[in-house]
Design an enzyme around this catalytic site. Structure first.
Site, short mmCIF file in Angstrom:
data_model
loop_
_atom_site.label_atom_id
_atom_site.label_comp_id
_atom_site.label_asym_id
_atom_site.label_seq_id
_atom_site.Cartn_x
_atom_site.Cartn_y
_atom_site.Cartn_z
CD GLU A 91 36.22 36.62 46.79
OE1 GLU A 91 35.53 37.56 47.63
OE2 GLU A 91 37.43 37.15 46.30
CB CYS B 199 36.61 35.33 36.37
SG CYS B 199 38.40 35.35 36.94
CB CYS C 160 48.41 32.44 44.64
SG CYS C 160 49.43 32.14 43.26
CB CYS D 254 52.44 38.54 41.59
SG CYS D 254 52.78 37.09 40.56
FE1 SF4 Z 1 49.18 34.27 41.75
FE2 SF4 Z 1 50.63 36.05 40.89
FE3 SF4 Z 1 48.37 35.05 39.43
FE4 SF4 Z 1 48.25 36.72 41.89
S1 SF4 Z 1 48.97 37.48 39.84
S2 SF4 Z 1 47.08 34.82 41.14
S3 SF4 Z 1 50.15 36.10 42.91
S4 SF4 Z 1 50.36 34.04 40.03
#
Ligand code: SF4
Ligand code: SAH
Length: 343
Positions: free
Chosen positions: A90, A103, A110, A114
């Site tokens: 996206e 963006c 990922c 997190c």
């Molecule tokens: Fe990856 Fe953390 Fe960024 Fe989310 S906040 S995209 S989990 S690095």
């Protein structure tokens, strides 16, 4: 077959030299690709017909078409792109007074994990190619001008650094998209060696997702902190080359009862002391399956005011596009249930 969208200007020059063509042709092709959004060699009318036909046999020009575009009540647009392997990513276009910020995503999913981020819960499927990253910009440029590009979509850009650097060069090259280096921002969770390499190889704005003020808390929220704790991260920030008057942006997602106290604000002021920087506060965007909560407005205002009183440049970012799950941390690269037609 080679995809010319995956090549930097220098790599395109070498490719052309390798097939017996003049090096300067690479600049001409680059302009067609990134200033005129050409999608075929046939359009490149300042190249001979024979050359164009030859190119079409040896190389291709990839592009992305949005499968779905969702429009938020506040004007934010979310583009869903399906990639050749079926994965989805996206991009979010945020119109603000007279300028459009795009963006973009750098990975499918990922790996950083997190605790507050929806993208992170999907784990990493794969890195995007340079072509897939820049084609997000090309696709949106077909519709509207893009003034700012931020790497704040899906993925950790510094975990896909070779491709991200190639794209940064093309975005800012006078022969490429000609976007000022002041208008391009890479956001990272804090991969220190890659952050140092980024600073050495390109000029770009840096945003660092700080999100906590003690190692104990940051370890919990952002596992990357166990590898590169706050002290190391902030030392790297101090050393990051910032041309004339530029500042690092520290992003800080405010989460109720976790990192939103005045003690946190106090520690934050100390941590960033001496680093030319501004703080971007983001109220946590809640999402299904995550028990964390957004603080109430009074708590957000109190935190904001504390920083302001300490002469820190601070903005509280308004969450745009929340109604279409386009706000920070809400991207997941899937269709919203309401628009899924095949289920
Ligand atoms: Fe990856 Fe953390 Fe960024 Fe989310 S906040 S995209 S989990 S690095
Ligand atoms: N991986 C990079 C860039 C993508 S995340 C990074 O972490 O910096 C972009 C921003 O969204 C980061 O600052 C992150 O802290 C923030 N974010 C993630 N999940 C969020 C959520 N649920 N609510 C608000 N902001 C969030």
């Amino acid at each position: 077959m080679i995809d010319v969208k995956n090549l930097s200007l220098e790599e395109l020059e070498n490719f052309l030299l390798g097939v017996g063509k003049e090096k300067y042709r690479a600049r001409q092709i680059f302009k067609w690709l990134y200033q005129k959004q050409a999608t075929s060699f046939a359009e490149m009318t300042n190249l001979s017909k024979e050359f164009r036909q030859d190119l079409a046999v040896r190389a291709m020009i990839s592009s992305l078409q949005p499968e779905v575009v969702e429009l938020s009540v506040d004007g934010t647009r979310k583009y869903l792109f399906r990639l050749v392997d079926g994965s989805c990513i996206e991009s979010v276009l945020i119109p603000e007074e007279g300028r459009n910020t795009l963006c973009i995503s750098s990975q499918v999913g990922c790996a950083m994990g997190c605790a507050f981020c929806l993208t992170g819960t999907f784990k990493l499927t794969r890195n995007l190619t340079s072509a897939e990253i820049i084609n997000q910009v090309c696709a949106v440029l077909q519709e509207v001008p893009v003034n700012n590009v931020v790497f704040m979509g899906m993925g950790e850009p510094l975990a896909n650094l070779d491709n991200v650097i190639r794209v940064l060069k093309t975005l800012t090259s006078p022969d490429g998209m000609q976007i000022s280096t002041r208008k391009v921002t890479v956001s990272t969770s804090g991969l220190v060696p890659e952050l140092e390499r980024l600073g050495r190889e390109v000029t770009v704005n840096l945003a660092v997702s700080l999100n906590a003020t003690t190692d104990e808390e940051r370890d919990r929220l952002m596992p990357v902190n166990r590898r590169y704790p706050l002290k190391e991260l902030l030392t790297a920030c101090k050393r990051f080359p910032l041309p004339g008057g530029r500042m690092i942006t520290f992003e800080y997602v405010l989460i109720s009862g976790v990192n939103d106290s005045l003690d946190d604000a106090k520690r934050l002021v100390k941590l960033i002391h001496g680093i030319p920087s501004k703080v971007n506060l983001i109220a946590f965007n809640e999402h299904e399956g995550c028990s964390l909560r957004r603080p109430d407005q009074a708590t957000i205002d109190r935190f904001h005011k504390f920083l302001l009183d300490k002469n820190i440049t601070v903005i509280t970012r308004s969450s745009r596009g929340a109604d279409i799950s386009a706000a920070c941390g809400q991207l997941r690269g899937k269709l919203e249930k309401s628009v899924t037609s095949d289920k």
